[in-house]
Design an enzyme around this catalytic site. Structure first.
Site, PDB file in Angstrom:
ATOM      1  N   ASN A 142      16.727   2.621  -4.852  1.00 20.26           N
ATOM      2  CA  ASN A 142      16.083   1.359  -5.211  1.00 20.26           C
ATOM      3  C   ASN A 142      16.403   1.040  -6.662  1.00 20.26           C
ATOM      4  OD1 ASN A 142      13.865   2.404  -7.054  1.00 20.26           O
ATOM      5  ND2 ASN A 142      13.452   3.596  -5.186  1.00 20.26           N
TER       6      ASN A 142
ATOM      7  N   PHE B 223       1.134   3.704  -9.038  1.00 19.77           N
ATOM      8  CA  PHE B 223       1.698   2.365  -9.198  1.00 19.77           C
ATOM      9  C   PHE B 223       2.005   1.833  -7.805  1.00 19.77           C
ATOM     10  CE2 PHE B 223       2.974   1.235 -13.648  1.00 19.77           C
ATOM     11  CZ  PHE B 223       2.329   2.277 -14.275  1.00 19.77           C
TER      12      PHE B 223
ATOM     13  N   LYS C 253      -5.126   7.670  -1.234  1.00 20.00           N
ATOM     14  CA  LYS C 253      -4.526   8.791  -1.979  1.00 20.00           C
ATOM     15  C   LYS C 253      -5.513   9.407  -2.961  1.00 20.00           C
ATOM     16  CE  LYS C 253       0.115   6.837  -1.497  1.00 20.00           C
ATOM     17  NZ  LYS C 253       1.499   6.777  -2.023  1.00 20.00           N
TER      18      LYS C 253
HETATM   19  O1  PMT Z   1      11.159   1.808 -13.410  1.00 20.63           O
HETATM   20  P1  PMT Z   1      11.077   0.354 -13.769  1.00 20.63           P
HETATM   21  O2  PMT Z   1      12.393  -0.345 -13.682  1.00 20.63           O
HETATM   22  O3  PMT Z   1      10.363   0.132 -15.070  1.00 20.63           O
HETATM   23  O4  PMT Z   1      10.190  -0.362 -12.621  1.00 20.63           O
HETATM   24  C1  PMT Z   1       8.841   0.011 -12.576  1.00 20.63           C
HETATM   25  C2  PMT Z   1       8.370   0.071 -11.114  1.00 20.63           C
HETATM   26  C3  PMT Z   1       8.454  -1.299 -10.506  1.00 20.63           C
HETATM   27  C4  PMT Z   1       9.204   1.041 -10.323  1.00 20.63           C
HETATM   28  C5  PMT Z   1       6.895   0.575 -11.172  1.00 20.63           C
HETATM   29  O5  PMT Z   1       6.133  -0.369 -11.913  1.00 20.63           O
HETATM   30  C6  PMT Z   1       6.302   0.698  -9.789  1.00 20.63           C
HETATM   31  O6  PMT Z   1       5.758  -0.247  -9.236  1.00 20.63           O
HETATM   32  N1  PMT Z   1       6.405   1.917  -9.222  1.00 20.63           N
HETATM   33  C7  PMT Z   1       5.848   2.176  -7.879  1.00 20.63           C
HETATM   34  C8  PMT Z   1       6.878   1.762  -6.872  1.00 20.63           C
HETATM   35  C9  PMT Z   1       6.290   1.734  -5.474  1.00 20.63           C
HETATM   36  O7  PMT Z   1       6.517   0.868  -4.701  1.00 20.63           O
HETATM   37  O8  PMT Z   1       5.419   2.692  -5.247  1.00 20.63           O
HETATM   38  P2  PMT Z   1       4.819   2.862  -3.678  1.00 20.63           P
HETATM   39  O9  PMT Z   1       3.943   1.691  -3.337  1.00 20.63           O
HETATM   40  O10 PMT Z   1       5.966   3.173  -2.746  1.00 20.63           O
HETATM   41  O11 PMT Z   1       3.967   4.181  -3.906  1.00 20.63           O
HETATM   42  C10 PMT Z   1       2.668   4.113  -4.436  1.00 20.63           C
HETATM   43  C11 PMT Z   1       2.476   5.298  -5.374  1.00 20.63           C
HETATM   44  O12 PMT Z   1       2.705   6.521  -4.659  1.00 20.63           O
HETATM   45  C12 PMT Z   1       3.416   5.296  -6.556  1.00 20.63           C
HETATM   46  O13 PMT Z   1       2.682   5.752  -7.675  1.00 20.63           O
HETATM   47  C13 PMT Z   1       4.499   6.297  -6.177  1.00 20.63           C
HETATM   48  O14 PMT Z   1       5.026   6.971  -7.323  1.00 20.63           O
HETATM   49  C14 PMT Z   1       3.747   7.258  -5.278  1.00 20.63           C
HETATM   50  N2  PMT Z   1       4.570   7.828  -4.205  1.00 20.63           N
HETATM   51  C15 PMT Z   1       5.135   7.020  -3.273  1.00 20.63           C
HETATM   52  C16 PMT Z   1       5.886   7.587  -2.262  1.00 20.63           C
HETATM   53  C17 PMT Z   1       6.050   8.986  -2.206  1.00 20.63           C
HETATM   54  N3  PMT Z   1       6.771   9.568  -1.236  1.00 20.63           N
HETATM   55  N4  PMT Z   1       5.466   9.777  -3.143  1.00 20.63           N
HETATM   56  C18 PMT Z   1       4.720   9.211  -4.136  1.00 20.63           C
HETATM   57  O15 PMT Z   1       4.193   9.908  -4.993  1.00 20.63           O
END
Ligand code: PMT
Length: 401
Positions: free
Chosen positions: A211, A324, A342
């Site tokens: 991504n 996030f 979570k």
């Molecule tokens: O890195 P940049 O270019 O500055 O961009 C920042 C960002 C857009 C990446 C950041 O602000 C952001 O939104 N990160 C989360 C991306 C996301 O979509 O997260 P998620 O909705 O898939 O997951 C939710 C949370 O669970 C996140 O904190 C993620 O780190 C965590 N997660 C998700 C999936 C996974 N398998 N393990 C996790 O720990």
């Protein structure tokens, strides 16, 4: 200020403006509040107030030229390292312009460029100079990089005109300086893990699922937390960003590698701040060589990756967990779901549907979602976001030690 720790050091920059004499009052007020003050003057400032005055007030050497103090062979670096806060009061339009474009042609601007400390600006100038688009654009650029601006007062100016441009009240400037001095050490004794960047899930030797996360958000948070005294471990997917100073940086590629690194690093920490865009899936059977175009399958079987944050939430303990969520619709609703699912303390819900925000950009538009409510923040640079986010997390951290 707390007496038991060494007094925070304020580097006070004074520039060539009729309000330079008020910097004497500011120096005294900061010292009265328990802060150590070291003064750096521009040559023009010495036309308005003598260095001897500041030396008598602060009982510290006063620096003007780049090579003034033989004891500090590279003075701008020593001042930059000593500073818990760098305040420039008064700040002329000229020094604001130089700071905005990174000029470093005297001791003050060189120190400003070299320091990690927060920059507090107290502008003072003619009302037309203050209102000029260039000045306002320069200030906006500096705010986006985390600078604090204490706006000038309105009233009769030294030039006889009436309008904004009078240096702010000394008490107001000192309040901003003291707040930054406190902030600069409010994470001392804490241990924080930050995740950043994408994960790349191999399809074959040259292709992957990934991504557009650049890692900027996580890197800025790690930098700010370390600056404020935390012991920080940054676990990051592939990114072009250099390792932040004062941070233990662990570089990984896949979600499985990030999972292993985070579970290990998060064993005994006060907080985990997970900005990483972790891939939820990986190809079930990655190929070791490069699959030729003609042999490439029309579908790729995927399997789930571990949800790192959810796993931490299952055994949360006293750790503060911050997630996030990058969403394109129903941003807060989705964030609330993640908060509960979570067992998180806070979810930073960012709307990534707007071009120029979120992935890879320099700014974010986020809403901070907790069990108590949602706080919508304005669009802000990622450094400024790091400061606000850590301001919200700092009080949640349990006693350090
Ligand atoms: O890195 P940049 O270019 O500055 O961009 C920042 C960002 C857009 C990446 C950041 O602000 C952001 O939104 N990160 C989360 C991306 C996301 O979509 O997260 P998620 O909705 O898939 O997951 C939710 C949370 O669970 C996140 O904190 C993620 O780190 C965590 N997660 C998700 C999936 C996974 N398998 N393990 C996790 O720990």
């Amino acid at each position: 200020m707390s007496e038991k720790r060494t007094a925070p050091t304020v580097v006070l920059g004074v520039t060539g403006c009729i309000a330079a004499y008020k910097a004497c009052e500011l120096a005294r007020e900061c010292m009265r509040r328990g802060m150590r003050v070291k003064v750096v003057m521009t040559e023009n400032a010495t036309r308005f107030v003598g260095a001897t005055t500041f030396r008598a007030l602060t009982r510290e050497p006063v620096a003007v030229g780049m090579w003034d103090e033989a004891a500090a062979p590279v003075q701008h670096v020593s001042l930059a390292e000593e500073a818990d806060v760098l305040v420039i009061a008064p700040a002329t339009a000229n020094v604001i312009a130089k700071l905005a474009c990174g000029r470093a042609d005297d001791l003050l601007t060189t120190t400003a460029l070299a320091t990690e400390a927060t920059l507090v600006l107290a502008p003072a100038m003619n009302v037309h100079m203050w209102r000029d688009e260039a000045t306002q654009a320069n200030l906006e650029a500096l705010r986006a990089r985390g600078a604090i601006v204490v706006p000038p007062e309105s009233g009769e100016l030294a030039c006889g005109e009436v309008g904004e441009g009078r240096l702010a009240e000394v008490g107001d400037i000192a309040d901003a300086v003291e707040a930054e001095a406190r902030r600069s050490r409010d994470l001392e004794g804490s241990r924080i893990v930050v995740t950043a960047g994408p994960t790349l899930e191999p399809i074959d030797a040259v292709r992957h699922i990934g991504n557009r996360s650049s890692g900027k958000t996580g890197f800025r948070i790690a930098e700010e937390a370390a600056r404020r005294g935390a012991a920080v471990t940054l676990v990051t997917g592939p990114t072009h960003l250099p390792d932040p100073f004062g941070v233990v940086t662990v570089r990984v590629t896949t979600a499985l590698e990030m999972h292993a690194a985070v579970i290990e690093a998060a064993e005994d920490v006060h907080a985990v701040i997970a900005t990483a865009a972790v891939s939820d899936f990986r190809p079930a059977a990655p190929q070791t060589g490069k699959v030729k175009k003609d042999a490439f399958p029309s579908a790729i079987a995927l399997e789930r990756n571990p949800d790192i944050l959810a796993e931490l939430g299952e055994a949360k303990g006293r750790r503060v967990l911050v997630g996030f969520a990058a969403e394109t619709a129903d941003v807060v609703a989705h964030a609330r779901e993640k908060l509960a699912a979570k067992h998180l303390d806070l979810v930073v819900a960012n709307d990534v549907s707007e071009p120029g925000l979120g992935f890879g950009a320099d700014s974010n538009r986020v809403t901070l979602v907790t069990a108590d409510g949602a706080e919508e923040l304005p669009v802000m640079g990622k450094r400024a976001l790091a400061r606000v986010l850590l301001d919200r997390i700092s009080p949640l951290l349990l006693p350090r030690g």
